[in-house]
Design a protein around this motif. Sequence first.
Motif, short mmCIF file in Angstrom:
data_model
loop_
_atom_site.label_atom_id
_atom_site.label_comp_id
_atom_site.label_asym_id
_atom_site.label_seq_id
_atom_site.Cartn_x
_atom_site.Cartn_y
_atom_site.Cartn_z
N TYR A 130 37.15 -16.61 -9.81
CA TYR A 130 37.10 -17.02 -8.42
C TYR A 130 38.46 -17.51 -7.97
O TYR A 130 39.15 -18.23 -8.70
CB TYR A 130 36.06 -18.14 -8.21
CG TYR A 130 34.67 -17.65 -7.98
CD1 TYR A 130 34.28 -17.21 -6.72
CD2 TYR A 130 33.74 -17.63 -9.01
CE1 TYR A 130 32.99 -16.76 -6.49
CE2 TYR A 130 32.44 -17.20 -8.79
CZ TYR A 130 32.07 -16.77 -7.53
OH TYR A 130 30.80 -16.32 -7.30
N LEU A 135 35.45 -13.88 -4.87
CA LEU A 135 35.18 -13.38 -6.21
C LEU A 135 36.11 -12.20 -6.47
O LEU A 135 36.12 -11.23 -5.71
CB LEU A 135 33.72 -12.94 -6.33
CG LEU A 135 33.28 -12.33 -7.65
CD1 LEU A 135 33.45 -13.31 -8.79
CD2 LEU A 135 31.82 -11.87 -7.56
N TYR A 208 33.95 -11.39 -0.67
CA TYR A 208 33.93 -12.67 0.01
C TYR A 208 33.13 -12.57 1.30
O TYR A 208 32.74 -11.48 1.72
CB TYR A 208 35.35 -13.17 0.30
CG TYR A 208 36.22 -12.19 1.08
CD1 TYR A 208 36.22 -12.15 2.46
CD2 TYR A 208 37.05 -11.29 0.39
CE1 TYR A 208 37.02 -11.25 3.16
CE2 TYR A 208 37.85 -10.39 1.08
CZ TYR A 208 37.83 -10.39 2.46
OH TYR A 208 38.62 -9.49 3.16
#
Length: 925
Positions: A130, A135, A208
Amino acid sequence: MNRTIKLFLSLAFLLCMGGVQAQKMNVKGTVYDTTGTRPIPQALAMAVRMKDSVLLGFTRTDFQGKFELKTFDIDTFTLIISYPGYDDKSYYIFGHADNYEIEIPSVKMLGKSQDLEEVVIYANKNPIYYKGDTLVYVADSFKVAEGAVVEDLLKKLPGISVDKDGKITSQGQEINKVLVDGDEFFGADPTIATKNLGADGIETVQVYEKTDDETIGGSDEKIKVLDLRLKEDAKKGYFGRVSGASDLALTPLNDNYFGTRPFYEGELLLNKFNSKQKISLFALGSNTPRSNFGRGDLNKFGLSNESSGGRNWFQDNSNNTSGVPQTFKAGVYYSDKFGKKKNTEILFNYSYYNDQLDERSASESQYFLSDTTYFTGDSTRNFTKNETHSINFTLSSQIDSLTLIEFRPSVRLDKGISESTDITAFRGEDGIQSLSTEINNDNNSTGTTYSGMARVYRKFKKKRRELEVRYDINGVMNKSEGFLFTKNDYSLLGFADTIDQKKMNNNSNLTHYGTVSYFEPLSKKLRLNFNYLYEYGISNQDKQTYDAQTGNYTVFRTDLSNNFDNIRTQHRAGTELIYENSKHTVAGGFHVRNINIDNVNKVTDSVVNQNISNFLPKVRYEFKPSMSKRFSVNYNTSSQQPSINDLQPVPDNSNPNRIQIGNPDLKPNYVHNVMVNFNQWNALSGRYIWSGASFNLTQNAFANQTNFDQFGRTTSKTVNVDGNMGAFLWMGAGIPILNRKIEFNPSLNGSYNHYKNFIGTQENITDNFAITPELGIDFTWDSLEINLSGSYSYNNPVSSLSTVSNTPFSIENYSAGFEWRLKKGFGLEVEGEYTRNSQPGGGFYNTEFFILNAEINKKFLKTQNLVVSIVGNDILNQNINARREVNGNTITDYRTTIISRYFLLKATFRFNNRKTKEEDFRGWH
């Protein structure tokens, strides 16, 4: 059939057994502290392949500081030893058949360097991590086949799945938009990027959430975005691919009912990039199921169907294209940056779509009433042809460090032709036919859709203080002219009649929006958001219907014609208080709005006024205990206006057996929605869990009120009901073992829907429960990949008016496939899928079939950039398209004619300006 399945699964098993015989590396060592005397337990030892940074294996040291890595094939790799408080230790190891056992008796760790000049910075070694709320997948950490495209890469990423239509989900939630380096690529069609761009040109895949730019009114509605970030050397030079396929050389093998109709596929993708400029050109033509023409293409055309309030639940046995498609798509994409600081960017995209579909289907429907049951059998042929020109333009400029201005106009021109014939037989509860009808509809339509957005976004010297002022305009103009001809044969009454009509529709809509949004930081962790929306829109629908008389359409039908305006004004103001620290985010707020609607009947000169005020609260909470764990709860409310088709008080008799009447008294609905999500990752082991649940409750929901005549024909209108609700559950996991050679992917999806409709004046409540468990198993070796999966979907609709309709049904799906990369450039791909639809007592819905697809290919040229293959689709000639639709008191089973067995001879050539082999070329395919 069972014997075929057993043989196919046996072959897959033998391939599994044959893929594990390679010699393995064996690396041992002992890790000590800086003194070289004290062993370090729980130190991390990783083997990372040098040529592509793939993580080959990892382990941790025991209490004596010892480690052993021995589960991966012989290779050239970097051995990295890592422990908090110490610098990483690296060894470069060149594996060989005579040098596969490596022992390092003493690994002496060094303390962390304090002098900045002595710090060595390594790239993030985790394949998944992250970065804030984003991600990130490191693309090179996931092995894909040579020549793989982005879609192949996405299928390798834990937590991401891609279905047969190219729809992408992440952690069980659908990806709403695919970007390339932060920009849209050929508009709203994500498959242009995922099915054509090369996986080896991607540096990272980022997932995201962001505020939807297309949502007007300062809304904080989030969409899920997948952003493909390119490698630097993929942004330079030219590269692309061209492919063509035909069955002309294989005509004797193709024996479906289309006779001598030739099949073909063709693709072209050309890209020219440099550091600031991107130019792309694509073209695609096909008349096979790979045309991807179906309901999903409505979004690609920028079209959408009016929502029916969630009353329909479809169960498809296959994502294959229905009917016989023919598709041509082409487009050009251009982006450039200007100015001394390259702070002005222009994006231009033109797309041309030409699609046609010849669809023939049969259906059986049951209509359950409290005192009787009706049956219908339908045979339908639909031919549609659509042509679209779409232009999108964006100009954005960062005029200084604090101010951004942006303009985004777009226009779309549509032209469509549709021809349909529907033959229907009506039967009563006794099974005796009482009426047969033949309905013919021919329509020609044209449409123009345009939109524009202009905004100024301003930051201030005070950190996190922000202001946005925005104006949007949306417009639609559609015209259609059609002819309706029907023949009705009343078997029991002994007579027949006809309808012969001409219909002209002119629809238009123009809406203006003005919004202001302001963020004010109250402290380091607290900020306040204010926003205001003003909306003014007017929609018009002018319907004219004429009956035929002596060969001309001159008799005006006032009962089927109308001129109707819908004028809408909205004021909405809202605020939100947001608290955020490293682990917790809490936000709460509300909108207050007033909507004034005038429904104007210009024929009768009457006005129905609606003035509605809403209070729309929202609350969200997110907990991030670590970079690999997320938990969130979100509650929000929304309200949707009924469509003009639902409002106009004129019968729509385009299908005289299913007449729809508008309802000008409809009110906007009011929806409560709660969603919970939890995700957890372990990047080193590769294990992950995703889960979520949601619940929605709708007041003034849109539902149907349906009246049946003595033959079973219906007249319906949309009404408001309270208490419609839906609950949904989704969860899944990835469990790799044996150093990720094998991965188990269990998942579960469940839903419960409670909705109301009316049969005459009687309320009918339908509860529909569905659950689908699924398990996938993937086997991965350097030259062989095997995939197994199975799912079972159970659906149980229960109606309050008639217990006869309470018939559960199920869908079973089992598949197996492999991809085997052989020596001398040969490759073999095989995929088999077995589907079984069933319901108690048998019936039209019960079907089972096994689809077998295969491809054998060979690479040519020194660069291996030319691939020739033979592709076989549905080799056993068993494919069908069957689905069940449950809608209120109605159950309908469909079967549609589709393309089954065919064979293609295909050639694909990839090229780039460096004339290198594709595995060395980090560009797009």
